[in-house]
Write a protein that holds these residues in place. Structure first.
Motif, short mmCIF file in Angstrom:
data_model
loop_
_atom_site.label_atom_id
_atom_site.label_comp_id
_atom_site.label_asym_id
_atom_site.label_seq_id
_atom_site.Cartn_x
_atom_site.Cartn_y
_atom_site.Cartn_z
N LEU A 1 46.81 38.79 42.16
CA LEU A 1 46.43 37.83 41.12
C LEU A 1 47.64 37.36 40.34
O LEU A 1 47.79 36.16 40.05
CB LEU A 1 45.42 38.47 40.17
N SER A 2 48.54 38.27 40.01
CA SER A 2 49.76 37.88 39.29
C SER A 2 50.59 36.91 40.11
O SER A 2 51.13 35.93 39.59
CB SER A 2 50.58 39.14 38.96
N GLN A 3 50.68 37.16 41.41
CA GLN A 3 51.43 36.26 42.30
C GLN A 3 50.81 34.86 42.30
O GLN A 3 51.51 33.85 42.19
CB GLN A 3 51.44 36.84 43.71
N ILE A 4 49.48 34.79 42.42
CA ILE A 4 48.79 33.49 42.45
C ILE A 4 48.98 32.76 41.12
O ILE A 4 49.27 31.55 41.10
CB ILE A 4 47.30 33.70 42.75
N ARG A 5 48.81 33.47 40.03
CA ARG A 5 48.94 32.83 38.72
C ARG A 5 50.36 32.39 38.43
O ARG A 5 50.58 31.37 37.76
CB ARG A 5 48.44 33.78 37.63
N LYS B 1 52.17 34.71 30.00
CA LYS B 1 51.35 35.90 29.76
C LYS B 1 50.15 35.90 30.69
O LYS B 1 49.72 36.95 31.18
CB LYS B 1 50.88 35.93 28.30
N TYR B 2 49.61 34.71 30.93
CA TYR B 2 48.48 34.53 31.82
C TYR B 2 48.76 35.15 33.19
O TYR B 2 47.86 35.73 33.82
CB TYR B 2 48.21 33.02 31.95
N ASN C 1 48.69 41.87 32.09
CA ASN C 1 47.54 41.07 31.66
C ASN C 1 46.52 40.92 32.78
O ASN C 1 45.31 41.03 32.56
CB ASN C 1 48.01 39.68 31.19
N CYS C 2 47.01 40.67 33.98
CA CYS C 2 46.10 40.56 35.12
C CYS C 2 45.32 41.85 35.34
O CYS C 2 44.11 41.84 35.55
CB CYS C 2 46.89 40.21 36.39
#
Length: 273
Positions: free
Chosen positions: A210-214, A222-223, A228-229
């Motif tokens: 998810l962090s990679q995608i975001r 931060k998103y 955060n993820c």
């Protein structure tokens, strides 16, 4: 194993040949070059494809692999006879044996719909696509009672592509709604979902993925931060577990696998048609 060029040749869109062919070729460890040649519905067009296939065979020093869905015998015979390729003819492989088994001739029509204007199934798919687009990312609570399924989960976990696939492939009216920090602060599902909780199905995802995608969308934010993820995923899973909402991880699953699981669990009737 050397890579090959794979052709998907059809007198329709080529989607049937490509879907079947890709399923077969996925069993072999190589990255093949794919070429789709749709609407090959005359001998003249077939001759052009034959020339292309034979030229590639000569250039590459190995035969291409050709998956065919051609209803016209003359067009099909031309390709089968003149191609310097491994030709896999879906009609002769599947349709003709079924004709013998059933004792009737097929209508020799390629594709799911012969006349979309008269097809209720096609109309239902269009309606489902429009519904899914209108209810993407929680942008509308209107007519949610009509939804077949409502996908929930943190932002960028795969809800939108899954919703659209369900609509386009299966005619499922699929809404989707993100679980966001405000929901975690309230420790509650969004109010728009509460009357329709039985229709909800959750998606989750590995925090690193998810962090990679975001980060591709909002790098360094931060998103997209890993911590955060991880926190959002934990909160979302806790809410889904408390509310009795089934979920699965999209991390290592294809959209097709996710959609089939949702159909099995939410709308098993759609697996029978």
């Amino acid at each position: 194993m050397p890579n090959r060029t794979v052709f998907f040749v059809s007198d329709g869109t080529g989607i049937t040949a490509e879907t079947f062919g890709n399923s077969i070729m996925a069993q072999f460890p190589a990255k093949h070059r794919h070429i789709r040649r749709p609407f090959i519905d005359s001998q003249e067009k077939a001759e052009q494809v034959v020339r292309e296939i034979n030229q590639l065979a000569m250039q590459e020093g190995q035969r291409p692999i050709v998956f065919l869905t051609l209803a016209k015998n003359d067009v099909r015979d031309l390709l089968c006879a003149q191609c310097n390729a491994l030709v896999l003819d879906m009609f002769r492989t599947f349709v003709e044996p079924i004709e013998v088994e059933l004792g009737v001739k097929s209508n020799h029509r390629v594709g799911r719909f012969s006349d979309v204007a008269k097809s209720q199934e096609y109309h239902d798919r269009i309606e489902a696509i429009n519904f899914s687009l209108a209810h993407d990312d929680g942008q509308s609570a209107r007519n949610l009672a009509e939804a077949d399924v409502i996908l929930v989960g943190v932002s960028r976990c795969g809800k939108t592509p899954t919703s659209l696939y369900l609509a386009m492939q299966h005619g499922i009216k699929a809404a989707n709604c993100p679980l966001i920090p405000e929901d975690f602060e309230r420790d509650s599902l969004p109010s728009m979902l509460k009357p329709h909780k039985r229709k909800c199905f959750g998606l989750t995802i590995d925090a690193d993925r998810l962090s990679q995608i975001r980060n591709e969308r909002r790098p360094g934010s931060k998103y997209a931060a890993l911590e955060n993820c991880r926190a959002e995923i934990n909160e979302a899973e806790r809410i889904m577990k408390r509310e009795g909402i089934a979920w699965l991880s999209s991390t290592h699953k294809s959209i097709e696998e996710i959609a089939t699981t949702i159909l099995r669990d939410i709308r098993p009737d759609r697996l029978i048609y």
